[in-house]
Design a protein around this motif. Structure first.
Motif, PDB file in Angstrom:
ATOM      1  N   ALA A 166       0.802  -1.130   0.003  1.00  0.00           N
ATOM      2  CA  ALA A 166      -0.152   0.012  -0.071  1.00  0.00           C
ATOM      3  C   ALA A 166       0.757   1.302  -0.148  1.00  0.00           C
ATOM      4  CB  ALA A 166      -0.770  -0.040   1.127  1.00  0.00           C
ATOM      5  N   ASP A 167       2.186   1.323   0.742  1.00  0.00           N
ATOM      6  CA  ASP A 167       2.993   2.222   0.680  1.00  0.00           C
ATOM      7  C   ASP A 167       4.317   1.744   0.694  1.00  0.00           C
ATOM      8  OD1 ASP A 167       3.606   1.669   3.507  1.00  0.00           O
ATOM      9  OD2 ASP A 167       1.833   2.567   3.818  1.00  0.00           O
ATOM     10  N   PHE A 168       5.363   2.553   0.722  1.00  0.00           N
ATOM     11  CA  PHE A 168       6.842   2.253   0.755  1.00  0.00           C
ATOM     12  C   PHE A 168       7.259   1.595   1.961  1.00  0.00           C
ATOM     13  CE2 PHE A 168       6.659   5.699  -2.658  1.00  0.00           C
ATOM     14  CZ  PHE A 168       7.009   4.987  -3.758  1.00  0.00           C
ATOM     15  N   THR A 169       6.538   1.787   3.101  1.00  0.00           N
ATOM     16  CA  THR A 169       7.004   1.075   4.285  1.00  0.00           C
ATOM     17  C   THR A 169       6.573  -0.442   4.429  1.00  0.00           C
ATOM     18  OG1 THR A 169       5.155   2.119   5.446  1.00  0.00           O
ATOM     19  CG2 THR A 169       7.296   3.304   5.353  1.00  0.00           C
ATOM     20  N   GLY A 170       5.529  -0.871   3.669  1.00  0.00           N
ATOM     21  CA  GLY A 170       5.025  -2.176   3.848  1.00  0.00           C
ATOM     22  C   GLY A 170       6.096  -3.195   3.403  1.00  0.00           C
ATOM     23  N   THR A 171       6.318  -4.296   4.167  1.00  0.00           N
ATOM     24  CA  THR A 171       6.986  -5.567   3.769  1.00  0.00           C
ATOM     25  C   THR A 171       6.565  -6.782   3.968  1.00  0.00           C
ATOM     26  OG1 THR A 171       7.813  -5.611   5.901  1.00  0.00           O
ATOM     27  CG2 THR A 171       8.967  -3.841   4.927  1.00  0.00           C
ATOM     28  N   ALA A 172       5.182  -6.903   4.261  1.00  0.00           N
ATOM     29  CA  ALA A 172       4.716  -8.175   4.378  1.00  0.00           C
ATOM     30  C   ALA A 172       4.296  -9.044   3.304  1.00  0.00           C
ATOM     31  CB  ALA A 172       3.387  -8.112   5.338  1.00  0.00           C
ATOM     32  N   VAL A 173       4.390 -10.258   3.193  1.00  0.00           N
ATOM     33  CA  VAL A 173       3.847 -11.187   2.253  1.00  0.00           C
ATOM     34  C   VAL A 173       2.470 -10.833   1.852  1.00  0.00           C
ATOM     35  CG1 VAL A 173       3.654 -13.531   1.562  1.00  0.00           C
ATOM     36  CG2 VAL A 173       5.825 -12.875   2.422  1.00  0.00           C
ATOM     37  N   ASN A 174       2.024 -10.672   0.652  1.00  0.00           N
ATOM     38  CA  ASN A 174       0.488 -10.350   0.553  1.00  0.00           C
ATOM     39  C   ASN A 174      -0.039  -9.202   1.304  1.00  0.00           C
ATOM     40  OD1 ASN A 174       0.427 -12.151  -1.881  1.00  0.00           O
ATOM     41  ND2 ASN A 174       0.300 -13.959  -0.478  1.00  0.00           N
ATOM     42  N   ARG A 175       0.905  -8.391   1.862  1.00  0.00           N
ATOM     43  CA  ARG A 175       0.221  -7.374   2.707  1.00  0.00           C
ATOM     44  C   ARG A 175      -0.109  -7.931   4.273  1.00  0.00           C
ATOM     45  NH1 ARG A 175      -2.963  -2.808  -1.208  1.00  0.00           N
ATOM     46  NH2 ARG A 175      -1.507  -3.136  -2.856  1.00  0.00           N
ATOM     47  N   GLY A 176       0.506  -9.106   4.261  1.00  0.00           N
ATOM     48  CA  GLY A 176      -0.153  -9.398   5.547  1.00  0.00           C
ATOM     49  C   GLY A 176      -1.371 -10.262   5.824  1.00  0.00           C
ATOM     50  N   GLY A 177      -2.106 -10.483   4.646  1.00  0.00           N
ATOM     51  CA  GLY A 177      -3.076 -11.269   4.636  1.00  0.00           C
ATOM     52  C   GLY A 177      -3.098 -12.352   3.445  1.00  0.00           C
ATOM     53  N   SER A 178      -4.475 -12.623   2.953  1.00  0.00           N
ATOM     54  CA  SER A 178      -4.450 -13.624   1.692  1.00  0.00           C
ATOM     55  C   SER A 178      -4.266 -12.967   0.643  1.00  0.00           C
ATOM     56  CB  SER A 178      -6.043 -14.033   1.837  1.00  0.00           C
ATOM     57  OG  SER A 178      -6.404 -14.738   2.979  1.00  0.00           O
ATOM     58  N   VAL A 179      -4.026 -13.782  -0.470  1.00  0.00           N
ATOM     59  CA  VAL A 179      -3.465 -13.160  -1.858  1.00  0.00           C
ATOM     60  C   VAL A 179      -4.689 -12.598  -2.159  1.00  0.00           C
ATOM     61  CG1 VAL A 179      -4.038 -15.490  -2.734  1.00  0.00           C
ATOM     62  CG2 VAL A 179      -2.476 -14.011  -3.891  1.00  0.00           C
ATOM     63  N   THR A 180      -4.468 -11.351  -2.842  1.00  0.00           N
ATOM     64  CA  THR A 180      -5.268 -10.541  -3.540  1.00  0.00           C
ATOM     65  C   THR A 180      -4.658  -9.944  -4.837  1.00  0.00           C
ATOM     66  OG1 THR A 180      -4.334  -8.367  -2.650  1.00  0.00           O
ATOM     67  CG2 THR A 180      -6.045  -9.568  -1.417  1.00  0.00           C
ATOM     68  N   ALA A 181      -5.571  -9.201  -5.773  1.00  0.00           N
ATOM     69  CA  ALA A 181      -4.971  -8.573  -6.861  1.00  0.00           C
ATOM     70  C   ALA A 181      -3.850  -7.404  -6.836  1.00  0.00           C
ATOM     71  CB  ALA A 181      -6.246  -7.876  -7.753  1.00  0.00           C
ATOM     72  N   GLY A 182      -3.818  -7.029  -5.632  1.00  0.00           N
ATOM     73  CA  GLY A 182      -2.907  -5.971  -5.346  1.00  0.00           C
ATOM     74  C   GLY A 182      -1.753  -6.396  -4.457  1.00  0.00           C
ATOM     75  N   SER A 183      -1.629  -7.682  -4.153  1.00  0.00           N
ATOM     76  CA  SER A 183      -0.387  -8.005  -3.203  1.00  0.00           C
ATOM     77  C   SER A 183       0.425  -9.033  -4.180  1.00  0.00           C
ATOM     78  CB  SER A 183      -1.195  -8.988  -2.096  1.00  0.00           C
ATOM     79  OG  SER A 183      -1.534 -10.176  -2.387  1.00  0.00           O
ATOM     80  N   LEU A 184       1.637  -9.147  -3.386  1.00  0.00           N
ATOM     81  CA  LEU A 184       2.919 -10.065  -3.920  1.00  0.00           C
ATOM     82  C   LEU A 184       3.347 -10.839  -2.815  1.00  0.00           C
ATOM     83  CD1 LEU A 184       4.372  -7.153  -6.172  1.00  0.00           C
ATOM     84  CD2 LEU A 184       3.006  -8.920  -6.931  1.00  0.00           C
ATOM     85  N   ASN A 185       4.111 -11.906  -3.421  1.00  0.00           N
ATOM     86  CA  ASN A 185       4.820 -12.652  -2.568  1.00  0.00           C
ATOM     87  C   ASN A 185       6.136 -13.026  -3.495  1.00  0.00           C
ATOM     88  OD1 ASN A 185       5.955 -14.617  -0.999  1.00  0.00           O
ATOM     89  ND2 ASN A 185       4.236 -16.154  -1.018  1.00  0.00           N
ATOM     90  N   SER A 186       7.217 -12.424  -2.939  1.00  0.00           N
ATOM     91  CA  SER A 186       8.500 -12.592  -3.408  1.00  0.00           C
ATOM     92  C   SER A 186       8.536 -12.563  -5.193  1.00  0.00           C
ATOM     93  CB  SER A 186       9.055 -14.229  -3.229  1.00  0.00           C
ATOM     94  OG  SER A 186       9.134 -14.359  -1.753  1.00  0.00           O
ATOM     95  N   PRO A 187       8.149 -11.483  -5.776  1.00  0.00           N
ATOM     96  CA  PRO A 187       8.378 -11.277  -6.983  1.00  0.00           C
ATOM     97  C   PRO A 187       9.644 -11.422  -7.535  1.00  0.00           C
ATOM     98  CG  PRO A 187       8.116  -9.164  -5.814  1.00  0.00           C
ATOM     99  CD  PRO A 187       8.016 -10.173  -4.773  1.00  0.00           C
ATOM    100  N   PHE A 188       9.779 -11.967  -8.556  1.00  0.00           N
ATOM    101  CA  PHE A 188      11.127 -12.351  -9.250  1.00  0.00           C
ATOM    102  C   PHE A 188      11.512 -11.384 -10.397  1.00  0.00           C
ATOM    103  CE2 PHE A 188      10.962 -17.406  -8.042  1.00  0.00           C
ATOM    104  CZ  PHE A 188      11.115 -16.892  -6.932  1.00  0.00           C
ATOM    105  N   ASP A 189      10.497 -10.996 -10.872  1.00  0.00           N
ATOM    106  CA  ASP A 189      10.871 -10.308 -12.238  1.00  0.00           C
ATOM    107  C   ASP A 189       9.936  -9.226 -12.669  1.00  0.00           C
ATOM    108  OD1 ASP A 189      12.438  -9.224 -14.452  1.00  0.00           O
ATOM    109  OD2 ASP A 189      11.921 -10.989 -15.737  1.00  0.00           O
ATOM    110  N   VAL A 190      10.072  -8.268 -13.679  1.00  0.00           N
ATOM    111  CA  VAL A 190       9.048  -7.438 -14.165  1.00  0.00           C
ATOM    112  C   VAL A 190       9.220  -7.248 -15.475  1.00  0.00           C
ATOM    113  CG1 VAL A 190      10.170  -5.640 -13.215  1.00  0.00           C
ATOM    114  CG2 VAL A 190       7.816  -5.250 -13.857  1.00  0.00           C
ATOM    115  N   ALA A 191       8.245  -6.774 -16.545  1.00  0.00           N
ATOM    116  CA  ALA A 191       8.434  -6.792 -17.874  1.00  0.00           C
ATOM    117  C   ALA A 191       7.314  -5.863 -18.229  1.00  0.00           C
ATOM    118  CB  ALA A 191       8.396  -7.924 -18.846  1.00  0.00           C
ATOM    119  N   VAL A 192       7.767  -4.907 -19.194  1.00  0.00           N
ATOM    120  CA  VAL A 192       6.875  -3.807 -19.729  1.00  0.00           C
ATOM    121  C   VAL A 192       6.603  -3.631 -21.140  1.00  0.00           C
ATOM    122  CG1 VAL A 192       6.259  -1.323 -19.469  1.00  0.00           C
ATOM    123  CG2 VAL A 192       7.341  -2.507 -17.544  1.00  0.00           C
ATOM    124  N   GLU A 193       5.418  -3.651 -21.610  1.00  0.00           N
ATOM    125  CA  GLU A 193       4.899  -3.672 -22.879  1.00  0.00           C
ATOM    126  C   GLU A 193       5.081  -2.068 -23.384  1.00  0.00           C
ATOM    127  OE1 GLU A 193       1.872  -5.991 -24.751  1.00  0.00           O
ATOM    128  OE2 GLU A 193       1.560  -6.804 -23.145  1.00  0.00           O
TER     129      GLU A 193
END
Length: 920
Positions: A166-193
């Motif tokens: 939600a902001d730059f200070t958050g560090t929890a897996v899936n923002r500390g809850g269940s997986v959602t459309a806005g949460s991540l768990n150890s992202p490995f990579d990013v690509a942009v079209e």
């Protein structure tokens, strides 16, 4: 890279990695060769070094690499330093060049991981989009950061956007809850079209997320689509490979037409055509690395992958993938048009598709994790295992990568870059003056060879009756202790003996392409062979012997199967072993040497007409105490005919007859009587010899022992009899012959060896040390004086004890010191200059004098003043103006100024000092 904390026991270790999304390229197919050579290296000063570092030019487990398609700037995810570094473009890249900016840290010396807009947790994959935004998959803080206009940002800049938190200070897996459309768990990579669609490899959630108009999402925005899961709230860990699952997605690449490529832990690459129109557990459209969608076994072939990590696609549709565990990068041409399971078309890092050698050097790789394609067509690799980035350019499989990296530029009297066997360059005692041999000293080292496959280094410690093995070139450079010893049961033994495990005064060494070590065991009158020498333990038995009927016989002889004090060995490309049989005054050849049993007969003799003759002669077909042999790729044999103070050349040597005349001679104007001497066309008792092929010609190196020097001959095969040497090491010029113990002197050098990256190694025998010389290594040479045209300097490259000058001020009179920084390198360079600040007793100002006097004080004391475009063999001048303060009136005060110049090309440094004193 960092091993995943959620890896299951049944799965291979997962490594955080990343790749670059599609960048334009100008490369055409067919311009890449098997075992293609790199042109440049970042993170190391040369191709053989592998140590990690926290500095402006160092790296520690780089995970990924990206190139800004607009500016060409290079970005490196420096994983274990918790930062991303920015470098100049590939075209401008020099080996060991420093970074120009850092993200995730305040400066180049910091390595804290912090959950802020300015910090990073652990950078995995990175990419730069067409608008110049840098995107970072920050694995440990489960977020993706965006830095706008990254090619122009200053070090320590704050990120402009965060996804996954939600902001730059958050560090929890899936923002500390269940997986959602806005949460991540150890992202490995990013690509942009190109249209701004952002794809994220959400590794721990086993999915790939799609963010339409990613920048418009703001902080913590939700994804619009998913691949690998049924919906945006699922994170099922699939049991086995299927046509739709993306178990632990590691890397992403996206093409301009919307084709998305994904590497996964199922040892494969999945292809999704027009991916942004899809969402959910949809079928992939193709697979590479496996024969079908349900297979997941690893393999070392052209159609299997074991540990696919970084991937990239160029505009021609060529797909590059880092098969990290196999230490290779595979190339798939026209990847979209391939059938499932099709084989790769090429490989980098190995000579074929069934090799997996891990090594440094110009041609090898160790655990490549990230790959990027530059706008100009170069392929850049982030090598986690070698702590470096390598730059490969198409169309030139064996490039001249850096100044001096292959062949290179040499200057007379060059300083050695490092030494082994002594505590400093001014010492020259055997075993470092210790009574016990130990692991760190030498007694008259007589030979050296570097294993081209493993990078391990072998030194013949002759009078200690042993051969020492060092774990790598990098270890040898740092003066580390050896890892194994042959010829003795341990590091404290030095007794000469026979048998399969003993030696008595070993001298010349050679390692062949199959890892066999050959040792001229001089006073046992034999040559030993150690198979797989890089892996043998201390005290290991030899596997073969020539010159004797068995390992226990140590008698000399003058026959077809005996030797008398062999001093050197050399192998040619056809498997022939050439031996300098010193006391028999001959060179003999054993064909197919690696397969010969003990007691085998030699097939050829030179220097004598018969195998039973051993007379001396200075004629074209004779020899007197030959001590060194070398072969070149043109079929020539070179012989250091020590007793005749000359070097002989035999063209097509293996096809000549017994006792045939030599075809050429160096060291004298012709065959026949002549005394040795110290001149450009003379030698005195040459011993060691080495030949290297550079651009189709041969450079010959000769350890001219009696003249206490090493000399070299460019295009040696074309030299007339008695042709001049082209340069010298160990003396200031080609006419000096003084013995000494310093960085640029020698005492009876017994052997010379060539190494990768153009290095030259010298066994400085009577100084009981090994010296390493680098071509084109020193770029900056500092001079200092109290008068502008009276500076002292020239070739004293020493940070701790460079040139010094003292100035004395009476009645608080202003003092001026003049520093000059010369470019001693082979090409243009940029020097950064730093200097001492003022204190309460002295005010100090700095002025640039080149092109007009300008005040540069602020930049110099911050270490940020650049002397740009210093042309080779030119200089730049700095004035240091020192004014005593009022407090020094009637007092005796002093202030030492240090002015340091640093090369941008390779980070070498020279420092000069000036001491200002007031007089009572």
């Amino acid at each position: 890279m960092k091993t995943s904390s959620f890896c299951e026991c049944s799965a291979s270790a997962i490594f955080f990695s990343g790749i670059l999304s599609l960048l334009p390229a100008t490369r055409a197919l067919g311009q890449w060769e098997t075992l293609h050579g790199a042109r440049a290296v970042i993170g190391q000063a040369d191709f053989d070094s592998t140590g990690s570092g926290l500095s402006q030019a160092g790296l520690d487990h780089p995970n990924d690499i990206a190139v800004d398609p607009g500016t060409g700037k290079i970005f490196v995810a420096d994983g274990d330093n918790y930062r991303v570094l920015r470098f100049a473009s590939p075209a401008a890249m020099a080996c060991g060049a420093p970074a120009e900016a850092v993200f995730g840290q305040a400066d180049f010396e910091s390595e804290a991981n912090s959950a802020t807009a300015e910090g990073l947790g652990y950078p995995n994959g990175i990419t730069v989009d067409s608008a110049g935004n840098l995107w970072v998959a920050d694995g440990d803080f489960h977020r993706v950061l965006r830095y706008a206009a990254a090619s122009t940002r200053d070090s320590g800049a704050a990120a402009d956007q965060v996804l996954g938190q939600a902001d730059f200070t958050g560090t929890a897996v899936n923002r500390g809850g269940s997986v959602t459309a806005g949460s991540l768990n150890s992202p490995f990579d990013v690509a942009v079209e190109p249209d701004g669609t952002v794809w994220v490899a959400d590794g721990g959630n086993h999915r790939v997320l799609r963010f339409n108009n990613g920048i418009g999402k703001g902080n913590g925005g939700s994804a619009d689509g998913v691949l690998g899961q049924a919906d945006l709230t699922s994170n099922v860990n699939p049991v086995g490979p299927t046509i739709s699952n993306t178990r632990f997605p590691l890397s992403l690449a996206v093409e301009n037409d919307g084709t998305l490529w994904v590497t996964t832990n199922n040892r494969r690459i999945l292809r999704f055509d027009n991916a942004k129109t899809k969402s959910g557990a949809v079928d992939a459209d193709g697979v590479l690395g496996q024969p079908d969608f349900t297979s997941g076994g690893g393999g070392l072939t052209d159609d299997r992958l074991t540990d696919p990590e970084g991937i990239a696609v160029d505009s021609a549709g060529t797909l590059w993938v880092c098969d990290s565990d196999k230490n290779r990068v595979l190339r798939f041409d026209n990847a979209k048009g391939r059938m499932n399971g099709d084989p790769a078309d090429g490989v980098l890092g190995q000579e074929d598709f069934v090799s997996e050698i891990a090594a440094a050097g110009q041609f090898r790789l160790t655990r490549p994790g990230g790959v990027a394609i530059a706008p100009t067509g170069e392929v850049l690799l982030a090598e986690t295992g070698n702590n470096r980035v390598t730059v490969f350019e198409p169309g030139n499989g064996t490039p001249n990568p850096c100044p001096g990296a292959i062949g290179g530029d040499w200057t007379d009297g060059r300083d050695a870059a490092s030494q082994l066997g002594q505590d400093d360059f001014d010492s020259g005692t055997e075993n470092r003056g210790e009574a016990m041999t130990g692991a760190g000293g030498f007694d008259t080292p007589g030979g050296l060879s570097v294993d081209p496959a493993s990078g391990k280094v072998f030194v013949a410690d002759s009078q200690n009756n042993r051969v020492l093995r060092f774990s790598s070139v990098a270890k040898l450079l740092n003066g580390s202790s050896p890892e194994a010893v042959f010829g003795q049961p341990d590091f404290d033994g030095s007794t000469g003996s026979g048998g399969a495990a003993g030696m008595r005064v070993p001298t010349g060494l050679e390692i062949d392409s199959s890892g066999r070590l050959w040792v001229a065991d001089q006073l046992n009158h034999r040559v030993l062979r150690f198979d797989n020498a890089a892996e043998k333990g201390t005290g290991a038995d030899a596997d073969g012997v020539l010159g004797q009927s068995d390992f226990d016989t140590v008698s000399s002889g003058t026959t077809q199967g005996k030797l008398n004090q062999p001093t050197d060995v050399a192998l040619d490309g056809d498997g022939n072993l050439w031996i300098a049989d010193f006391a028999n005054h001959r060179v003999i050849r054993f064909g197919n040497a690696s397969n010969l049993p003990p007691g085998s007969f030699a097939q050829q003799v030179l220097g004598q007409g018969l195998f039973t003759s051993n007379g001396t002669s200075n004629a074209a077909g004779g020899m007197s105490g030959p001590q060194g042999v070398a072969t070149d790729d043109m079929g020539r044999l070179w012989v250091a005919d020590s007793g005749n103070s000359r070097v002989l050349r035999f063209d097509g040597a293996a096809g000549s007859g017994d006792g045939d005349d030599a075809d050429g001679v160096l060291g004298r104007g012709g065959f026949g009587p002549a005394g040795g001497g110290a001149a450009s066309a003379q030698m005195f008792a040459p011993r060691g010899i080495a030949a290297e092929l550079i651009g189709g010609i041969v450079r010959l190196w000769v350890a001219d022992s009696g003249n206490h020097r090493v000399i070299w001959f460019d295009d040696a095969g074309a030299k007339i009899n008695g042709g001049d040497a082209d340069g010298v090491l160990g003396q200031r010029d080609l006419f000096a012959d003084n013995a000494g113990t310093s960085r640029n002197s020698m005492n009876n050098p017994g052997h010379v060896a060539t190494g990768t990256s153009g290095r030259i190694w010298v066994c400085d025998s009577d100084n009981h040390r090994v010296l390493r010389f680098n071509p084109g290594d020193y770029q900056v040479d500092g001079w200092i004086g109290a008068k502008r045209f009276g500076q002292k300097g020239n070739n004293l490259y020493n940070l701790g004890a460079g040139q010094k000058v003292t100035g004395k001020s009476t009645n608080r009179k202003k003092l001026d010191f003049y520093a000059r920084f010369e470019n001693d390198g082979p090409s243009n360079d940029t020097f950064s200059v730093s200097g001492t600040r003022k204190n309460g007793d002295f005010n100090i100002n700095y002025f640039n004098l080149t092109g007009g006097r300008t005040n540069v004080t602020a930049q110099v004391i911050r270490g940020a003043y650049l002397l740009s475009d210093v042309i080779a063999d030119t200089n730049r001048e700095i004035e240091a103006e020192v004014k005593p303060s009022r407090k020094t009136k009637g007092k005796k005060k002093s202030r030492t100024l240090k002015l340091k110049g640093t090369s941008a090309r390779n980070g070498t440094v020279d420092q000069v000092t000036a001491k200002a004193q007031t007089v009572k």
